[in-house]
Design a protein around this motif. Structure first.
Motif, PDB file in Angstrom:
ATOM      1  N   GLU A 128       0.851  -1.186   0.000  1.00  0.00           N
ATOM      2  CA  GLU A 128       0.000   0.000   0.000  1.00  0.00           C
ATOM      3  C   GLU A 128       0.887   1.236   0.000  1.00  0.00           C
ATOM      4  O   GLU A 128       1.787   1.359   0.825  1.00  0.00           O
ATOM      5  CB  GLU A 128      -0.912   0.012   1.218  1.00  0.00           C
ATOM      6  CG  GLU A 128      -1.876   1.174   1.207  1.00  0.00           C
ATOM      7  CD  GLU A 128      -2.931   1.095   2.297  1.00  0.00           C
ATOM      8  OE1 GLU A 128      -3.583   2.111   2.549  1.00  0.00           O
ATOM      9  OE2 GLU A 128      -3.098   0.016   2.900  1.00  0.00           O
ATOM     10  N   ARG A 129       0.621   2.129  -0.944  1.00  0.00           N
ATOM     11  CA  ARG A 129       1.334   3.405  -0.994  1.00  0.00           C
ATOM     12  C   ARG A 129       0.343   4.479  -0.607  1.00  0.00           C
ATOM     13  O   ARG A 129      -0.654   4.700  -1.292  1.00  0.00           O
ATOM     14  CB  ARG A 129       1.892   3.657  -2.389  1.00  0.00           C
ATOM     15  CG  ARG A 129       2.844   4.844  -2.416  1.00  0.00           C
ATOM     16  CD  ARG A 129       3.428   5.049  -3.783  1.00  0.00           C
ATOM     17  NE  ARG A 129       2.466   5.778  -4.600  1.00  0.00           N
ATOM     18  CZ  ARG A 129       2.636   6.079  -5.871  1.00  0.00           C
ATOM     19  NH1 ARG A 129       3.705   5.677  -6.514  1.00  0.00           N
ATOM     20  NH2 ARG A 129       1.723   6.746  -6.524  1.00  0.00           N
ATOM     21  N   LEU A 130       0.593   5.132   0.524  1.00  0.00           N
ATOM     22  CA  LEU A 130      -0.305   6.169   1.006  1.00  0.00           C
ATOM     23  C   LEU A 130      -0.209   7.400   0.126  1.00  0.00           C
ATOM     24  O   LEU A 130       0.783   7.605  -0.591  1.00  0.00           O
ATOM     25  CB  LEU A 130       0.030   6.512   2.459  1.00  0.00           C
ATOM     26  CG  LEU A 130      -0.070   5.356   3.463  1.00  0.00           C
ATOM     27  CD1 LEU A 130       0.242   5.852   4.868  1.00  0.00           C
ATOM     28  CD2 LEU A 130      -1.444   4.712   3.432  1.00  0.00           C
ATOM     29  N   ASP A 131      -1.225   8.233   0.179  1.00  0.00           N
ATOM     30  CA  ASP A 131      -1.240   9.455  -0.602  1.00  0.00           C
ATOM     31  C   ASP A 131       0.030  10.259  -0.363  1.00  0.00           C
ATOM     32  O   ASP A 131       0.490  10.382   0.770  1.00  0.00           O
ATOM     33  CB  ASP A 131      -2.455  10.322  -0.238  1.00  0.00           C
ATOM     34  CG  ASP A 131      -3.764   9.711  -0.694  1.00  0.00           C
ATOM     35  OD1 ASP A 131      -3.748   8.794  -1.536  1.00  0.00           O
ATOM     36  OD2 ASP A 131      -4.821  10.173  -0.209  1.00  0.00           O
ATOM     37  N   ASN A 132       0.568  10.787  -1.447  1.00  0.00           N
ATOM     38  CA  ASN A 132       1.757  11.644  -1.451  1.00  0.00           C
ATOM     39  C   ASN A 132       3.073  10.922  -1.196  1.00  0.00           C
ATOM     40  O   ASN A 132       4.115  11.566  -1.114  1.00  0.00           O
ATOM     41  CB  ASN A 132       1.601  12.828  -0.487  1.00  0.00           C
ATOM     42  CG  ASN A 132       0.422  13.697  -0.863  1.00  0.00           C
ATOM     43  OD1 ASN A 132       0.245  14.032  -2.036  1.00  0.00           O
ATOM     44  ND2 ASN A 132      -0.413  14.026   0.111  1.00  0.00           N
ATOM     45  N   ALA A 133       3.055   9.612  -1.055  1.00  0.00           N
ATOM     46  CA  ALA A 133       4.311   8.868  -0.934  1.00  0.00           C
ATOM     47  C   ALA A 133       4.957   8.789  -2.316  1.00  0.00           C
ATOM     48  O   ALA A 133       4.268   8.648  -3.330  1.00  0.00           O
ATOM     49  CB  ALA A 133       4.065   7.468  -0.392  1.00  0.00           C
ATOM     50  N   ALA A 134       6.251   8.887  -2.356  1.00  0.00           N
ATOM     51  CA  ALA A 134       6.978   8.823  -3.622  1.00  0.00           C
ATOM     52  C   ALA A 134       6.805   7.445  -4.271  1.00  0.00           C
ATOM     53  O   ALA A 134       6.759   6.433  -3.558  1.00  0.00           O
ATOM     54  CB  ALA A 134       8.458   9.095  -3.379  1.00  0.00           C
ATOM     55  N   PRO A 135       6.710   7.395  -5.593  1.00  0.00           N
ATOM     56  CA  PRO A 135       6.598   6.093  -6.266  1.00  0.00           C
ATOM     57  C   PRO A 135       7.733   5.137  -5.910  1.00  0.00           C
ATOM     58  O   PRO A 135       7.517   3.936  -5.763  1.00  0.00           O
ATOM     59  CB  PRO A 135       6.618   6.454  -7.749  1.00  0.00           C
ATOM     60  CG  PRO A 135       6.092   7.851  -7.807  1.00  0.00           C
ATOM     61  CD  PRO A 135       6.613   8.506  -6.547  1.00  0.00           C
ATOM     62  N   SER A 136       8.935   5.656  -5.736  1.00  0.00           N
ATOM     63  CA  SER A 136      10.076   4.796  -5.403  1.00  0.00           C
ATOM     64  C   SER A 136       9.917   4.122  -4.040  1.00  0.00           C
ATOM     65  O   SER A 136      10.504   3.067  -3.799  1.00  0.00           O
ATOM     66  CB  SER A 136      11.375   5.604  -5.428  1.00  0.00           C
ATOM     67  OG  SER A 136      11.321   6.650  -4.468  1.00  0.00           O
ATOM     68  N   ALA A 137       9.106   4.703  -3.173  1.00  0.00           N
ATOM     69  CA  ALA A 137       8.923   4.130  -1.833  1.00  0.00           C
ATOM     70  C   ALA A 137       8.354   2.720  -1.896  1.00  0.00           C
ATOM     71  O   ALA A 137       8.675   1.881  -1.051  1.00  0.00           O
ATOM     72  CB  ALA A 137       8.017   5.033  -0.992  1.00  0.00           C
ATOM     73  N   SER A 138       7.539   2.435  -2.896  1.00  0.00           N
ATOM     74  CA  SER A 138       6.963   1.087  -3.033  1.00  0.00           C
ATOM     75  C   SER A 138       8.051   0.045  -3.279  1.00  0.00           C
ATOM     76  O   SER A 138       8.017  -1.046  -2.707  1.00  0.00           O
ATOM     77  CB  SER A 138       5.955   1.056  -4.182  1.00  0.00           C
ATOM     78  OG  SER A 138       4.879   1.912  -3.907  1.00  0.00           O
ATOM     79  N   TYR A 139       9.007   0.382  -4.135  1.00  0.00           N
ATOM     80  CA  TYR A 139      10.101  -0.548  -4.415  1.00  0.00           C
ATOM     81  C   TYR A 139      11.013  -0.704  -3.210  1.00  0.00           C
ATOM     82  O   TYR A 139      11.434  -1.811  -2.878  1.00  0.00           O
ATOM     83  CB  TYR A 139      10.924  -0.054  -5.614  1.00  0.00           C
ATOM     84  CG  TYR A 139      10.164  -0.144  -6.904  1.00  0.00           C
ATOM     85  CD1 TYR A 139      10.102  -1.332  -7.625  1.00  0.00           C
ATOM     86  CD2 TYR A 139       9.504   0.965  -7.410  1.00  0.00           C
ATOM     87  CE1 TYR A 139       9.390  -1.421  -8.812  1.00  0.00           C
ATOM     88  CE2 TYR A 139       8.790   0.887  -8.592  1.00  0.00           C
ATOM     89  CZ  TYR A 139       8.740  -0.297  -9.289  1.00  0.00           C
ATOM     90  OH  TYR A 139       8.030  -0.385 -10.458  1.00  0.00           O
TER      91      TYR A 139
END
Length: 133
Positions: A45-56
């Motif tokens: 889960e990627r919360l609103d405003n989290a950077a796309p790279s954070a998922s990786y």
């Protein structure tokens, strides 16, 4: 024949909710990844405003913690202490922010978080893992 506990959908959902609540309480935009004991992704889960790279990064941290059976910070500390060879391990993300998920003393998965300071990522991960205790 041996048997082991596994993370099911109900447990994964509970862990994810606990981590999400900790992140939202602190207004932290993070990605949260939960993996099984083999490092395979169960939830992301990627919360609103989290950077796309954070998922990786969150997924890599979680995989590192599950396969290494310890907090990902252990590997960050090793690299910081001069053991740079860990940087060449394809399966390792040597960054703080993931903790193993344990049941009856066995690692059954891990949760990794990315998006804020490393210690804050770890705080969110610990809050999620604590939901299974």
């Amino acid at each position: 024949m041996q048997s082991k506990a596994i993370l099911g959908h109900a447990e994964t959902t509970r862990i994810l909710a606990g981590a999400r609540a900790e992140a939202l309480k602190n207004h932290w935009a993070v990605a949260i990844a939960i993996v099984d004991d083999g490092g395979h992704l169960l939830a992301l889960e990627r919360l609103d405003n989290a950077a796309p790279s954070a998922s990786y990064i969150a997924t890599g941290k979680a995989r590192t913690s599950a396969l290494g059976r310890r907090d990902s910070k252990v590997y960050e500390d090793m690299v910081a202490g001069g053991r740079t060879a860990f940087l060449s391990a394809d399966l390792m993300t040597c960054l703080e922010g993931a903790v193993p998920i344990r049941h009856d003393g066995q690692v059954i998965g891990a949760i990794g978080v990315s998006g804020v300071k490393a210690s804050e990522d770890a705080q969110v991960a610990r809050a999620g893992a604590a939901c299974l205790e």
